[in-house]
Scaffold this motif. Sequence first.
Motif: not given
Length: 270
Positions: A268, A252, A249, A26
Amino acid sequence: LGGLERMREEIEVEEEEEEETADETCGTWQLGMNLNTSDGNTMDYTTGWHDGVSIGFDSNALTRDHLNQTVWQKPADYIAIVRHQSGTVDAVKVFRFSTEGISMYDRFDSNNPVYYRSIVTSGGHIQKSVAPGAPYMTDDPIFSVDGDLAFNWGYYRNGVRVALTEGHLSEADSDDINTHGLGGHIECHPKTGFVMSSIFAHEVSPIQDCANYSSCYNSDNYRVLGTDHGNWHRYNSVPDYGSYALYISQDASRFPEPGYVLELEVEQCG
């Protein structure tokens, strides 16, 4: 014996589920900037990108122009450009930066020759997701053309902060007003951000052919999205295509699909 076999099978299933959970990674996206092309504030080439000042509030970050300076100065390895309708995603592209660990604030330092007229990704997008029937996709500056991201694309007295390489990237000495994207200005000093005239500021321009002055400059038909632009009489306002959010990010590489309702932070997995 049958009971022992069932116990072994149950244990094996549990171990497989644990392995699948462990393999699922994640990551977190954070909202750095949002561009609403009709909120009364114009984030053109000269405003926000490298000012060192936050714009707007968290409470309306996805409905007005917004820049979170804390996020903007964090190292960024991935960027997601998200077109949304009042916070609901209708298109997204994700890219991985060629050079990792550099903040968006530094990447938009157009006075630094490393970042001026720079291609900041390679290999194109790593994700492109568009909602079926999403409007205005034929000339959207991010989603109608592919290629890599070009930042701080200055040429002559013009500049665009974010463009795509498979759109048109004007030569450094060209005055063709033909590079289109996010954060534009037609009369500025693109290295320093010095404004020659505020009437030429515009937030977003769609893909269009302005290779010569007769096509746009002399025909009062330089199209800009929404109402956030200067009052140059050649500008032709067209409807908003949606707002454009820039998420960053370090961990991600995929973003939620169209239909997702955005928040300031997006997790995510997978």
